[in-house]
Design a protein around this motif. Structure first.
Motif, PDB file in Angstrom:
ATOM      1  N   ASP A 172      22.627  10.611  -9.323  1.00 51.97           N
ATOM      2  CA  ASP A 172      23.056   9.221  -9.346  1.00 51.97           C
ATOM      3  C   ASP A 172      23.529   8.780  -7.963  1.00 51.97           C
ATOM      4  OD1 ASP A 172      22.540   8.888 -12.053  1.00 51.97           O
ATOM      5  OD2 ASP A 172      24.546   9.554 -12.644  1.00 51.97           O
ATOM      6  N   GLY A 173      23.265   7.526  -7.650  1.00 58.12           N
ATOM      7  CA  GLY A 173      23.683   6.969  -6.377  1.00 58.12           C
ATOM      8  C   GLY A 173      25.163   6.691  -6.311  1.00 58.12           C
ATOM      9  N   ALA A 174      25.619   6.340  -5.116  1.00 61.15           N
ATOM     10  CA  ALA A 174      27.054   6.153  -4.885  1.00 61.15           C
ATOM     11  C   ALA A 174      27.564   4.823  -5.420  1.00 61.15           C
ATOM     12  CB  ALA A 174      27.336   6.243  -3.384  1.00 61.15           C
ATOM     13  N   ALA A 175      26.732   3.789  -5.449  1.00 61.68           N
ATOM     14  CA  ALA A 175      27.199   2.448  -5.785  1.00 61.68           C
ATOM     15  C   ALA A 175      27.228   2.216  -7.293  1.00 61.68           C
ATOM     16  CB  ALA A 175      26.305   1.398  -5.130  1.00 61.68           C
ATOM     17  N   LYS A 176      28.226   1.463  -7.735  1.00 62.03           N
ATOM     18  CA  LYS A 176      28.268   0.955  -9.105  1.00 62.03           C
ATOM     19  C   LYS A 176      27.587  -0.412  -9.111  1.00 62.03           C
ATOM     20  CE  LYS A 176      32.623   3.320 -10.145  1.00 62.03           C
ATOM     21  NZ  LYS A 176      34.051   3.150 -10.532  1.00 62.03           N
ATOM     22  N   THR A 177      26.656  -0.609 -10.048  1.00 62.83           N
ATOM     23  CA  THR A 177      25.869  -1.840 -10.068  1.00 62.83           C
ATOM     24  C   THR A 177      25.972  -2.523 -11.424  1.00 62.83           C
ATOM     25  OG1 THR A 177      23.824  -0.763 -10.789  1.00 62.83           O
ATOM     26  CG2 THR A 177      24.271  -0.806  -8.412  1.00 62.83           C
ATOM     27  N   PHE A 178      25.680  -3.823 -11.445  1.00 63.57           N
ATOM     28  CA  PHE A 178      25.740  -4.607 -12.677  1.00 63.57           C
ATOM     29  C   PHE A 178      24.431  -4.563 -13.457  1.00 63.57           C
ATOM     30  CE2 PHE A 178      29.392  -6.194 -10.483  1.00 63.57           C
ATOM     31  CZ  PHE A 178      30.265  -6.621 -11.468  1.00 63.57           C
ATOM     32  N   SER A 179      23.338  -4.224 -12.790  1.00 63.28           N
ATOM     33  CA  SER A 179      22.047  -4.049 -13.456  1.00 63.28           C
ATOM     34  C   SER A 179      21.357  -2.870 -12.787  1.00 63.28           C
ATOM     35  CB  SER A 179      21.200  -5.325 -13.373  1.00 63.28           C
ATOM     36  OG  SER A 179      20.841  -5.607 -12.030  1.00 63.28           O
ATOM     37  N   PRO A 180      20.397  -2.242 -13.481  1.00 59.06           N
ATOM     38  CA  PRO A 180      19.760  -1.043 -12.919  1.00 59.06           C
ATOM     39  C   PRO A 180      18.926  -1.354 -11.683  1.00 59.06           C
ATOM     40  CG  PRO A 180      19.451  -1.146 -15.302  1.00 59.06           C
ATOM     41  CD  PRO A 180      19.970  -2.484 -14.880  1.00 59.06           C
ATOM     42  N   VAL A 181      19.286  -0.742 -10.560  1.00 60.57           N
ATOM     43  CA  VAL A 181      18.520  -0.873  -9.315  1.00 60.57           C
ATOM     44  C   VAL A 181      18.454   0.480  -8.632  1.00 60.57           C
ATOM     45  CG1 VAL A 181      19.083  -3.310  -8.918  1.00 60.57           C
ATOM     46  CG2 VAL A 181      20.549  -1.539  -7.954  1.00 60.57           C
ATOM     47  N   ASP A 182      17.364   0.705  -7.913  1.00 59.17           N
ATOM     48  CA  ASP A 182      17.227   1.880  -7.054  1.00 59.17           C
ATOM     49  C   ASP A 182      17.180   1.412  -5.611  1.00 59.17           C
ATOM     50  OD1 ASP A 182      17.077   3.914  -9.045  1.00 59.17           O
ATOM     51  OD2 ASP A 182      14.981   3.380  -9.431  1.00 59.17           O
ATOM     52  N   VAL A 183      18.136   1.889  -4.824  1.00 59.07           N
ATOM     53  CA  VAL A 183      18.152   1.653  -3.378  1.00 59.07           C
ATOM     54  C   VAL A 183      18.207   3.021  -2.724  1.00 59.07           C
ATOM     55  CG1 VAL A 183      19.332   0.561  -1.436  1.00 59.07           C
ATOM     56  CG2 VAL A 183      19.350  -0.554  -3.682  1.00 59.07           C
ATOM     57  N   TRP A 184      17.081   3.438  -2.156  1.00 63.26           N
ATOM     58  CA  TRP A 184      16.971   4.758  -1.551  1.00 63.26           C
ATOM     59  C   TRP A 184      16.677   4.616  -0.061  1.00 63.26           C
ATOM     60  CZ3 TRP A 184      12.717   6.550  -5.509  1.00 63.26           C
ATOM     61  CH2 TRP A 184      13.279   6.632  -6.798  1.00 63.26           C
ATOM     62  N   ASP A 185      17.383   5.396   0.743  1.00 64.26           N
ATOM     63  CA  ASP A 185      17.206   5.421   2.196  1.00 64.26           C
ATOM     64  C   ASP A 185      16.456   6.701   2.544  1.00 64.26           C
ATOM     65  OD1 ASP A 185      17.479   4.997   4.920  1.00 64.26           O
ATOM     66  OD2 ASP A 185      19.509   5.797   5.010  1.00 64.26           O
ATOM     67  N   LEU A 186      15.179   6.551   2.858  1.00 66.61           N
ATOM     68  CA  LEU A 186      14.297   7.695   3.074  1.00 66.61           C
ATOM     69  C   LEU A 186      14.123   7.955   4.560  1.00 66.61           C
ATOM     70  CD1 LEU A 186      12.156   9.746   2.001  1.00 66.61           C
ATOM     71  CD2 LEU A 186      10.496   7.869   2.129  1.00 66.61           C
ATOM     72  N   GLN A 187      14.418   9.174   4.976  1.00 61.09           N
ATOM     73  CA  GLN A 187      14.240   9.587   6.371  1.00 61.09           C
ATOM     74  C   GLN A 187      13.217  10.715   6.386  1.00 61.09           C
ATOM     75  OE1 GLN A 187      18.138  10.196   8.153  1.00 61.09           O
ATOM     76  NE2 GLN A 187      18.969   8.483   6.969  1.00 61.09           N
ATOM     77  N   LEU A 188      12.035  10.401   6.953  1.00 63.03           N
ATOM     78  CA  LEU A 188      10.878  11.269   6.856  1.00 63.03           C
ATOM     79  C   LEU A 188      10.512  11.809   8.238  1.00 63.03           C
ATOM     80  CD1 LEU A 188       8.859  12.191   4.654  1.00 63.03           C
ATOM     81  CD2 LEU A 188       7.469  10.184   5.224  1.00 63.03           C
TER      82      LEU A 188
END
Length: 291
Positions: A172-188
């Motif tokens: 699970d991500g760090a942020a608490k959200t009001f609706s389901p969202v995925d925010v991913w920071d990808l470093q490739l």
């Protein structure tokens, strides 16, 4: 393999205040409508600021209502203060998740240390819509320091993925959200690849912040590109071409409600916009305490 809805080049930069030189990669008024509940994304920088002993560049006191702002810093430092009494400084790797909801005043500016030392500011600010029932919720603030954000190593030493919000491989991500969202920071890493899952009935936005990548082994994306993919589910493959790449992955469960915006307010009707303006003019958004 997901179908490409569109690939969009970064527009010209413009100033927000005197501290943020931004490109607005999408908004709810254009192709960003596919990325509901995400409303807008501004990419600030990379901009090199000279050292200064005087004025802290930025944006002075201003209101918001009806949505959330998410600020992700890659280089430099940004300070924040708001009418909930919260505030602080975020630097590389940190995230600020501010819930305007029923109304907030805030100010954003270069930190004292960054102002005095100068340097490169590189950051992203994302606006996330709130469902109608949450637009009247109390304003709030989440300061997500780099150490609080889960980091998952990618297979084959390909890099890492930070789960800012949502869920990735049962993390699970760090942020608490009001609706389901995925925010991913990808470093490739250079020449490495990763295959990412997607969810059916959600469009996907990929923002290339640094480097260049191949999408599904056939489409090349450059720094500043936004690609929007369809909502049919499946997977997405990304390969860094030469240099290391940074890609922001955005996907959320749509909020199927009217979106009516006016400047710093995003509501469900014009009547609610007029009420927001009246409430702001009457001082109902509170005050920012003296530092």
């Amino acid at each position: 393999m997901k179908k490409i809805i569109g690939i969009y080049k970064a527009p010209r930069q413009h100033w927000v205040g005197d501290g943020f030189h931004v490109r607005s990669l999408f908004s709810y008024g254009n192709h960003g409508k596919y990325l509901n509940p995400f409303l807008l994304l501004d990419r600030a920088g990379p901009t090199d600021f000279p050292a200064s002993q005087g004025h802290n560049r930025g944006v002075g006191e201003h209101p918001h209502r009806g949505f959330e702002t998410v600020t992700i810093v890659y280089k430099g430092e940004v300070a924040h203060h708001d009418s909930t009494g919260e505030g602080g400084v975020i630097g590389p790797g940190d995230v600020q998740w501010m819930t305007a909801a029923s109304g907030i005043l805030h100010q954003e500016y270069h930190s004292d240390a960054f102002t005095k030392e100068g340097g490169v500011l590189d950051m992203v600010q994302l606006w996330v819509n709130l469902p109608s029932e949450a637009k009247s919720a109390p304003a709030g603030y989440q300061l997500l320091k780099e150490s609080a954000i889960p980091v998952l190593p990618l297979a084959d030493n390909a890099g890492q993925l930070r789960v800012i919000a949502g869920n990735y491989h049962d993390t699970d991500g760090a942020a608490k959200t009001f609706s389901p969202v995925d925010v991913w920071d990808l470093q490739l890493k250079s020449t490495k690849s990763v295959t990412l899952p997607t969810k059916k009935d959600r469009y996907v936005g990929l923002v290339v912040l640094h480097g260049s990548v191949y999408l599904d082994n056939q489409t090349q994306l450059q720094t500043g590109d936004l690609v929007i993919l369809d909502n049919e589910g499946g997977t997405v493959n990304l390969e860094a071409i030469e240099d290391d790449a940074i890609v922001l992955y955005l996907s959320g469960e749509p909020i199927n409600e009217p979106v009516v915006g006016y400047g710093p307010f995003v509501m469900n009707s014009e009547a609610q916009i007029r009420q927001a303006i009246d409430d702001f003019n009457q001082g109902k958004f509170g005050r920012i305490p003296n530092e």
